[in-house]
Design a protein around this motif. Structure first.
Motif, mmCIF file in Angstrom:
data_model
loop_
_atom_site.group_PDB
_atom_site.id
_atom_site.type_symbol
_atom_site.label_atom_id
_atom_site.label_comp_id
_atom_site.label_asym_id
_atom_site.label_seq_id
_atom_site.Cartn_x
_atom_site.Cartn_y
_atom_site.Cartn_z
ATOM 1 N N TYR A 1 2.479 4.917 -5.286
ATOM 2 C CA TYR A 1 1.379 4.582 -6.185
ATOM 3 C C TYR A 1 1.887 4.172 -7.564
ATOM 4 N N SER A 2 2.980 4.754 -8.014
ATOM 5 C CA SER A 2 3.539 4.339 -9.301
ATOM 6 C C SER A 2 3.985 2.877 -9.241
ATOM 7 N N PHE A 3 4.472 2.453 -8.083
ATOM 8 C CA PHE A 3 4.848 1.049 -7.899
ATOM 9 C C PHE A 3 3.609 0.165 -7.912
ATOM 10 N N PHE A 4 2.531 0.618 -7.256
ATOM 11 C CA PHE A 4 1.280 -0.148 -7.254
ATOM 12 C C PHE A 4 0.694 -0.246 -8.656
ATOM 13 N N ASN A 5 0.822 0.821 -9.434
ATOM 14 C CA ASN A 5 0.298 0.801 -10.814
ATOM 15 C C ASN A 5 0.984 -0.266 -11.653
ATOM 16 N N ASN A 6 2.284 -0.413 -11.462
ATOM 17 C CA ASN A 6 3.000 -1.452 -12.210
ATOM 18 C C ASN A 6 2.491 -2.837 -11.834
#
Length: 275
Positions: free
Chosen positions: A123-128
């Motif tokens: 999810y941190s990757f998706f947030n970026n």
């Protein structure tokens, strides 16, 4: 093949019970309803064709996780995996609530946390990606990175592992239960019966502020164990006692005055914009 449909449905319910699941009306319909062991036991009972056994397993598992908290995104057990992985495996094998508790704790505290932390990392990757799309005023990119990709990720990280665990794990659980010594099976059953008491004890530790409040739990135990009252009757009696205590404490009379002045009953100010 008889496990194909129940295993598939348990996997789908595990996805629908996720805190970030979109189809079930957000947190209320997903995490706090479908994701609860009590509801999950009923749903597992329906798909496995034994509602009574499913509800009994759900009640036992709910008691264990009744005080489970997730603070700041950190959790000590993934309750949705525990619900559908543990109860689903138990329904596919023994249908014993004690075994359901043991399997739920095992699944929730190990595999559940592994997949939970994997999801958080993705999810941190998706947030970026969503932030970059927002900076570029890319509406399609925002929808993809903020909604579509996370839902796909959540589905595969929840539905697929639970489906495989139930569909392929029945033989493993059956063989383990059949091959281990009887004393080990007895220990598992005893521990499975103790864990719900541990969950209730953790909840009491959160709820009880003063030791005198233990008298209410003692009175409920007496009504159940010695008076033989059904649980529903005790719930209504408890609600009546709670209302009388609330009225006698003076907080009921102080509440309208506090609302009129914008202050709390203890005199502290509460900013409406914060709530």
């Amino acid at each position: 093949m008889e496990l194909l449909f129940p295993a598939l449905m348990c996997g789908i319910f595990c996805y629908l019970g996720a805190i970030e699941s979109a189809p079930m009306f957000g947190i209320t319909g997903s995490f706090y309803m479908v994701g609860r062991p009590l509801v999950g036991g009923l749903l597992c009972g329906l798909v496995f064709g034994d509602v009574t056994a499913g509800v009994l397993c759900g009640v036992a598992v709910q008691a264990v996780f009744i005080a489970n908290l997730s603070t700041g995104g950190a959790t000590n057990s993934e309750i949705t995996y525990a619900t559908y992985g543990g109860i689903g495996l138990a329904m596919a094998t023994t249908k014993d609530p004690a075994v359901a508790v043991t399997l739920s704790v095992l699944v929730g505290n190990t595999f559940g946390l592994i997949f939970y932390n994997t999801r958080m990392a993705l999810y941190s990757f998706f947030n970026n990606g969503a932030q970059k799309a927002a900076e570029e005023n890319n509406d399609r990119g925002i929808t993809l990175w903020h909604v579509i990709y996370p839902q796909i990720c959540t589905f595969f990280l929840r539905a697929v592992p639970v489906f495989l665990a139930i569909y392929l794990g029945q033989g493993l659980v059956d063989s383990l239960l059949a091959s281990v010594p009887e004393v080990v099976t007895h220990i598992i059953s005893v521990l499975g019966g103790v864990l719900p008491a541990l969950g209730i004890g953790m909840l009491m530790n959160i709820v009880i502020k003063e030791k005198i409040q233990l008298i209410y739990f003692f009175a409920g135990f007496v009504l159940l164990a010695f008076a033989g009252l059904p649980m529903v009757a005790i719930v209504f009696i408890a609600a009546l006692v709670a209302y009388l205590v609330y009225q006698s404490s003076g907080k009921a009379a102080a509440a309208p005055a506090a609302e009129a002045t914008g202050d709390n009953a203890d005199g502290s100010y509460e900013d409406d914009d914060l709530f």
